[in-house]
Design a protein around this motif. Sequence first.
Motif, PDB file in Angstrom:
ATOM      1  N   PRO A  11       0.804  -1.227   0.000  1.00 41.10           N
ATOM      2  CA  PRO A  11       0.000   0.000   0.000  1.00 41.10           C
ATOM      3  C   PRO A  11       0.833   1.271   0.000  1.00 41.10           C
ATOM      4  N   GLY A  12       2.047   1.234   0.544  1.00 42.37           N
ATOM      5  CA  GLY A  12       2.890   2.419   0.588  1.00 42.37           C
ATOM      6  C   GLY A  12       3.723   2.621  -0.671  1.00 42.37           C
ATOM      7  N   ALA A  13       3.761   1.615  -1.537  1.00 41.54           N
ATOM      8  CA  ALA A  13       4.598   1.710  -2.733  1.00 41.54           C
ATOM      9  C   ALA A  13       3.887   2.480  -3.837  1.00 41.54           C
ATOM     10  N   GLU A  14       4.685   3.201  -4.622  1.00 39.61           N
ATOM     11  CA  GLU A  14       4.136   3.934  -5.754  1.00 39.61           C
ATOM     12  C   GLU A  14       3.975   2.995  -6.947  1.00 39.61           C
ATOM     13  N   PRO A  15       2.931   3.185  -7.733  1.00 40.00           N
ATOM     14  CA  PRO A  15       2.817   2.378  -8.950  1.00 40.00           C
ATOM     15  C   PRO A  15       3.873   2.820  -9.960  1.00 40.00           C
ATOM     16  N   PRO A  16       4.251   1.938 -10.876  1.00 37.76           N
ATOM     17  CA  PRO A  16       5.228   2.341 -11.892  1.00 37.76           C
ATOM     18  C   PRO A  16       4.727   3.556 -12.662  1.00 37.76           C
ATOM     19  N   THR A  17       5.611   4.478 -12.921  1.00 35.68           N
ATOM     20  CA  THR A  17       5.255   5.715 -13.589  1.00 35.68           C
ATOM     21  C   THR A  17       5.890   5.761 -14.964  1.00 35.68           C
ATOM     22  N   VAL A  18       5.090   6.134 -15.956  1.00 36.08           N
ATOM     23  CA  VAL A  18       5.622   6.328 -17.300  1.00 36.08           C
ATOM     24  C   VAL A  18       6.023   7.795 -17.409  1.00 36.08           C
ATOM     25  N   THR A  19       7.329   8.005 -17.582  1.00 38.34           N
ATOM     26  CA  THR A  19       7.852   9.357 -17.711  1.00 38.34           C
ATOM     27  C   THR A  19       8.510   9.489 -19.080  1.00 38.34           C
ATOM     28  N   PRO A  20       8.733  10.704 -19.540  1.00 36.20           N
ATOM     29  CA  PRO A  20       9.429  10.873 -20.826  1.00 36.20           C
ATOM     30  C   PRO A  20      10.806  10.206 -20.855  1.00 36.20           C
ATOM     31  N   VAL A  21      11.510  10.226 -19.740  1.00 36.93           N
ATOM     32  CA  VAL A  21      12.825   9.592 -19.684  1.00 36.93           C
ATOM     33  C   VAL A  21      12.690   8.086 -19.891  1.00 36.93           C
ATOM     34  N   VAL A  23      10.330   6.567 -21.491  1.00 38.01           N
ATOM     35  CA  VAL A  23       9.954   6.330 -22.889  1.00 38.01           C
ATOM     36  C   VAL A  23      11.204   6.354 -23.776  1.00 38.01           C
ATOM     37  N   VAL A  24      12.096   7.296 -23.519  1.00 35.38           N
ATOM     38  CA  VAL A  24      13.353   7.369 -24.274  1.00 35.38           C
ATOM     39  C   VAL A  24      14.184   6.112 -24.026  1.00 35.38           C
ATOM     40  N   ILE A  25      14.227   5.647 -22.788  1.00 36.05           N
ATOM     41  CA  ILE A  25      14.951   4.422 -22.462  1.00 36.05           C
ATOM     42  C   ILE A  25      14.375   3.250 -23.259  1.00 36.05           C
ATOM     43  N   ALA A  26      13.068   3.139 -23.281  1.00 39.34           N
ATOM     44  CA  ALA A  26      12.424   2.048 -24.027  1.00 39.34           C
ATOM     45  C   ALA A  26      12.734   2.136 -25.513  1.00 39.34           C
ATOM     46  N   LEU A  27      12.694   3.328 -26.058  1.00 36.51           N
ATOM     47  CA  LEU A  27      13.003   3.495 -27.488  1.00 36.51           C
ATOM     48  C   LEU A  27      14.453   3.120 -27.793  1.00 36.51           C
ATOM     49  N   MET A  71      24.125   1.911 -23.616  1.00 30.83           N
ATOM     50  CA  MET A  71      24.836   2.748 -22.640  1.00 30.83           C
ATOM     51  C   MET A  71      24.006   3.981 -22.284  1.00 30.83           C
ATOM     52  N   ILE A  72      23.406   4.606 -23.279  1.00 26.53           N
ATOM     53  CA  ILE A  72      22.556   5.779 -23.034  1.00 26.53           C
ATOM     54  C   ILE A  72      21.378   5.392 -22.147  1.00 26.53           C
ATOM     55  N   ALA A  73      20.730   4.267 -22.474  1.00 25.95           N
ATOM     56  CA  ALA A  73      19.579   3.811 -21.678  1.00 25.95           C
ATOM     57  C   ALA A  73      19.993   3.540 -20.238  1.00 25.95           C
ATOM     58  N   TYR A  74      21.150   2.926 -20.059  1.00 24.88           N
ATOM     59  CA  TYR A  74      21.631   2.616 -18.714  1.00 24.88           C
ATOM     60  C   TYR A  74      21.903   3.883 -17.915  1.00 24.88           C
ATOM     61  N   LYS A  75      22.560   4.852 -18.530  1.00 26.54           N
ATOM     62  CA  LYS A  75      22.857   6.108 -17.831  1.00 26.54           C
ATOM     63  C   LYS A  75      21.561   6.863 -17.495  1.00 26.54           C
ATOM     64  N   LEU A  76      20.612   6.869 -18.427  1.00 20.53           N
ATOM     65  CA  LEU A  76      19.331   7.526 -18.155  1.00 20.53           C
ATOM     66  C   LEU A  76      18.601   6.823 -17.012  1.00 20.53           C
ATOM     67  N   TRP A  77      18.656   5.494 -16.992  1.00 18.37           N
ATOM     68  CA  TRP A  77      18.002   4.728 -15.932  1.00 18.37           C
ATOM     69  C   TRP A  77      18.640   5.034 -14.573  1.00 18.37           C
ATOM     70  N   GLN A  78      19.966   5.092 -14.538  1.00 11.48           N
ATOM     71  CA  GLN A  78      20.649   5.438 -13.284  1.00 11.48           C
ATOM     72  C   GLN A  78      20.222   6.817 -12.796  1.00 11.48           C
ATOM     73  N   ARG A  79      20.197   7.789 -13.714  1.00 14.31           N
ATOM     74  CA  ARG A  79      19.805   9.142 -13.333  1.00 14.31           C
ATOM     75  C   ARG A  79      18.362   9.178 -12.839  1.00 14.31           C
TER      76      ARG A  79
END
Length: 90
Positions: A11-21, A23-27, A71-79
Amino acid sequence: MPEEPEGKPDPGAEPPTVTPVRVVIALCLIAPFVAMLWVSSYAKVDPTFIGIPFFYWYQMLWVLISTALTMIAYKLWQRDQRARKGGASA
């Protein structure tokens, strides 16, 4: 005391959020698959590059592109994860 089933969300956890970042990672991660699965776009001999048919050098080029995109996706995910942890504690 019985434990909660693993399928129930916390109950205290946030649901997964779709953010522009995200979406870029997925692309970044999907693009190499699309490029390699669309065979008709590169199933040809010409143009050759230093004597190598297009079919082969195009695929080898995507090895490098895939590495860069991963590498870009990984760095964006870390950020994104750092920002979420920092935002949650503030």
